[in-house]
Every structure is written in C-alpha cells, then in structure tokens.
Design an enzyme around this catalytic site. Structure first.
Site, PDB file in Angstrom:
ATOM      1  N   GLY A   1      -7.764   3.495  -2.862  1.00  0.00           N
ATOM      2  CA  GLY A   1      -7.367   2.259  -3.517  1.00  0.00           C
ATOM      3  C   GLY A   1      -6.217   2.424  -4.490  1.00  0.00           C
ATOM      4  O   GLY A   1      -5.807   1.452  -5.139  1.00  0.00           O
TER       5      GLY A   1
ATOM      6  N   GLU B   1       0.866  -4.873   4.596  1.00  0.00           N
ATOM      7  CA  GLU B   1      -0.102  -5.367   5.565  1.00  0.00           C
ATOM      8  C   GLU B   1      -0.474  -6.798   5.205  1.00  0.00           C
ATOM      9  O   GLU B   1      -0.376  -7.191   4.039  1.00  0.00           O
ATOM     10  CB  GLU B   1      -1.390  -4.520   5.545  1.00  0.00           C
TER      11      GLU B   1
ATOM     12  N   LYS C   1       0.831  -1.210   0.000  1.00  0.00           N
ATOM     13  CA  LYS C   1       0.000   0.000   0.000  1.00  0.00           C
ATOM     14  C   LYS C   1       0.864   1.259   0.000  1.00  0.00           C
ATOM     15  O   LYS C   1       1.885   1.318   0.695  1.00  0.00           O
ATOM     16  CB  LYS C   1      -0.911   0.021   1.232  1.00  0.00           C
TER      17      LYS C   1
ATOM     18  N   ARG D   1     -11.983  13.840   6.276  1.00  0.00           N
ATOM     19  CA  ARG D   1     -12.914  14.575   5.414  1.00  0.00           C
ATOM     20  C   ARG D   1     -14.301  13.971   5.525  1.00  0.00           C
ATOM     21  O   ARG D   1     -14.508  12.941   6.169  1.00  0.00           O
ATOM     22  CB  ARG D   1     -12.453  14.482   3.954  1.00  0.00           C
TER      23      ARG D   1
END
Length: 450
Positions: free
Chosen positions: A165, A200, A158, A295
């Site tokens: 994504g 991860e 990631k 947000r």
C-alpha cells in the site's frame, strides 16, 4: 534436504519458520538486531547471530551481514519470511551466488514480478484479466493526465516497484491527479529507490481476493484456494479469512474457476516456483489481477487451517528440490478461519504504541491458534512494524469461527501498551461484517468506536 536453515527475519514469522524447520529435524539459525536480542525467536533457535544495530537498514536489510552469518554458522539455506528482503531479487541472487538455497521463487521470476507495470503486461499476454490502466510506467504529470482521461476517473496512482500500500493514492479529477502523482513519485523514490509510477482504474468499493499458489521446481503448480482480505486500513490488511464469503458453500462456482485459472496462468507466466500469492480485485461480478507476491503472506495461517497444508513445510521441501506431491484434486476446504493482526497501536487514532508487555495472556481453547512474536515481559520497540501477534480462529462454519473470535478477543489480555483488539471486536460484532458485506472501504463506514 539441507540440514541447517538461516531465518532472515524476526518476530512471529521467524518463530513460525523455526518451529516448522525443527519439526522437520532441521537446525535453525536466527539473526537479530540489538533491539531484538531478548525476543523468543532468538532464544528458540539452535544458534543466533547478531547482525547489527536496531535500524533495519543496518541489520535485517543488510545482505552482507546476513550472508556472513550464514557462512559463519554453516547454514545451507535461507528463508526470508515476509517483508525485509523477502521480495528482493538481488538478495535471492546473492544467496545463490554464495552457494545457499533461497527458500522462495527463482531470482528470474522475482525480477519479472518486481516492476508491477511490467508484470501487468506479462500476465495480460497470458490471458489473465487485469485492471484497466496505463501500459507502462508514466514518466510525468502531463502523460498521467492524458492516460487518466483514457482510463476514466477515478484513477489509482501506484508505485511500480512498491508493495504494502506504499506509494498509492486515488484521484477523482485532474487537479487531484497532479497532486497525488507527485506524492506517489516522491514516496516511491523514498521507499523503493525509484520514482516509477503507473495508473489503474480505481474501483470505489471492490473486494480484495487472493489465491495461494504452490509450485515445485519440476513444473507441478497448484492453487490452494482463496482468501478474503477486504478489511483494510490505508491499503494495509487488518483481518483476513478463508474462504471468501463470495465463494463459500459453492457459491459463484464459475467465477471461482475463472479466479483459480487466472492465478495459475499468472504464476506460469512468471515462471514461478515455491509459495506465492496472486492478488485480485473483485468488482461488479468480475475479477482483475493486481499483483503477485513472491513470498509467504502474513495471512497464510487461514489457508493452512482450512486446507490442512503446512505451507512453510512445503516451502522448505520445494526449495530442497523435492516434488510437490499434493495434487490439485487433493486441495479441499475444511471449515472457515479468520486472522486478526494484533498491533501495538491506539485502536481509535492508530498511533503506534511501543512499550513493555507487562501482561500478555493470550486466549486458548478449541479453534484458537496464536502466532506471536513476543511473550510477557518483552518490549515492543518503535523500530519495526508494530505487529505483536496474529490471532487465528477456525470453526466448522464462518458463524462458529466468528463466535469463537468474539470470545477469544474478549479474553486476550495485554497491558502496558495499547493494542487494536478493541477495533477487531468492533469489526466481528458489526452486522455488515457478520453478513459478509465486505469491501476495501469497510472501515470507513463500519466498526466505528462508540
């Protein structure tokens, strides 16, 4: 309370923020690119300022142009919506330096969340369960291979500064990891300006559950229950709902308490204020923190419809320094709601489908809400995300909301471009979806075209 709000966004979210602000008696300023001059969000605002040509980098991502528009119109506050500059700590700080109120979390909190690898360590220290993974950004392939052996395959690579994504890929073995590590590094640099990635553990069939947070500038912090966002395509959410079937009707109460406690602990660890979302994965009876979004979420309407809270109204009040008067015990679930993201794209091949909306006739009726960025006669250009509208359906129960969803989707008429409405119909009529048997790989196995 400030009196004039500049909305640093476009489309449906700009309309939604504008409507909430005007309902509170505030004046609104729209900023727009050349591609959006004829869209409703521009025409509905009290004032509108052109900020540049169609490319986002020259308009909606131009901090100087937005600050100049605020100065020119005398706006006192800026709402960034979602996407674009909404999670940009430099923009939040620039607003503050210019004497503007930024409708969002403090820049310091945004800085703590920006690097997702650092954010993991911060919340883990606060006792929040995190997905097993690398402690820091992984500098090279060799280190990644060592870390992956420790974590155990499959692993997920990631982008540390990413979101949506982007810069994310799974690897089942060392050979695959070498390939995806380089891909994620390149994508991270291209999309976010930095190469940092981390690893991860990859869960083969998790659910994606998120918790809505509201907090004021005086230390009062609450959660507004959870949403299920497991229906995704390429890590992008397609359908969201509240409540999650996991927790509906009081099921898994102990796990729900653990989830909400973890969400509050994470928000406190970041020093959070305003609206935000803490995202988790659920797998085999456990929940794991993955990130916090600084947000408003695209899917915030399902929370509004099932709690009665006006999240944007509270964003504005909190930004103005008001106290959040909603107590945790006041937040109660009422019914169920689903949100369908209506995109200008082929419903089978998923290619973008820009063009004129020759016919745009949304559904209506009990339990139907539409947050649309366009009206009939507008043109969907290829310059931005192809989201046309969000169709949000509510009911007293999930079954009733599903029944209304089928009827609404079937009656939604859009001509001139292709849309993903047929995909949504396949989803809501799928037996596994109706049963609540969901995971993030649902669309790989279900809701296939005939």
């Amino acid at each position: 309370m400030f009196q004039k709000l500049l909305i640093a966004n476009r489309g449906e979210i700009a309309r939604r923020i504008g409507a909430a602000a005007r309902q509170m008696g505030l004046k609104t300023v729209a900023v727009y690119s050349d591609a959006d001059a004829e869209l409703p969000f521009v025409k509905e605002a009290d004032e509108a300022v052109r900020i540049g040509p169609a490319p986002a980098k020259d308009s909606y991502l131009s901090i100087p142009a937005i600050l100049e528009a605020a100065k020119k119109t005398g706006a006192q506050a800026v709402h960034p919506g979602y996407g674009f500059l909404s999670e940009n700590g430099e923009f939040a700080q620039a607003c503050k330096d210019a004497g503007l109120i930024f409708v969002g979390p403090p820049p310091e909190a945004m800085a703590r969340m920006k690097d997702k690898s650092h954010a993991r360590k911060l919340v883990a220290a606060a006792g929040v369960p995190v997905v097993p993974g690398s402690e820091n950004v992984v500098p090279d392939v060799a280190t990644a291979l060592v870390e992956a052996e420790r974590i155990g395959y499959p692993v997920l690579c990631k982008a540390a500064g990413g979101g949506g994504g982007i810069g994310m890929a799974a690897a089942n073995n060392p050979a695959e990891l070498e390939k995806v590590f380089r891909q994620c590094t390149d994508r991270a640099k291209a999309s976010f300006g930095r190469e940092g990635v981390y690893l991860e553990r990859y869960f083969p069939a998790p659910r994606h559950i998120e918790v809505q947070i509201l907090g004021d500038q005086h230390g009062h912090l609450i959660h507004c229950l959870e949403r299920e966002c497991s229906i995704q395509r390429r890590h992008q959410k397609v359908v969201e709902e509240a409540p999650s079937v996991l927790f509906a009707d009081g099921k898994n109460a102990a796990l729900a308490d653990k989830l909400f406690t973890a969400a509050i602990a994470a928000a406190k660890a970041f020093g959070y204020a305003n609206a935000g979302t803490v995202e988790f994965l659920y797998s085999e009876g456990e929940v794991y923190f993955i990130e916090m979004n600084a947000r408003l979420q695209v899917e915030h309407p399902v929370t509004e419809l099932t709690t009665g809270l006006d999240l944007i109204g509270w964003q504005l009040r909190i930004a103005a320094g008001e106290h959040l008067t909603v107590k945790q015990e006041d937040v109660k679930r009422r019914g169920a709601a689903l949100e369908f993201r209506i995109y200008a794209e082929d419903p089978v091949k998923f290619f973008p489908s820009p063009g004129p909306l020759k016919v745009f006739q949304p559904p209506s009726g009990e339990g139907v809400r539409l947050d649309a960025g366009y009206v009939e006669g507008n043109t969907v250009t290829p310059n931005y995300d192809p989201l046309i509208a969000k169709l949000i359906i509510s009911g007293a129960t999930r079954a009733e909301a599903l029944e209304r969803s089928v009827a609404a989707l079937q009656s939604f008429r859009i001509e001139g471009i292709k849309t993903n409405i047929p995909l949504h119909l396949r989803i809501v009529q799928d037996a596994a979806f109706k049963a609540g048997d969901l995971d993030t790989h649902f669309l790989e196995h279900h809701a296939k075209p005939a």
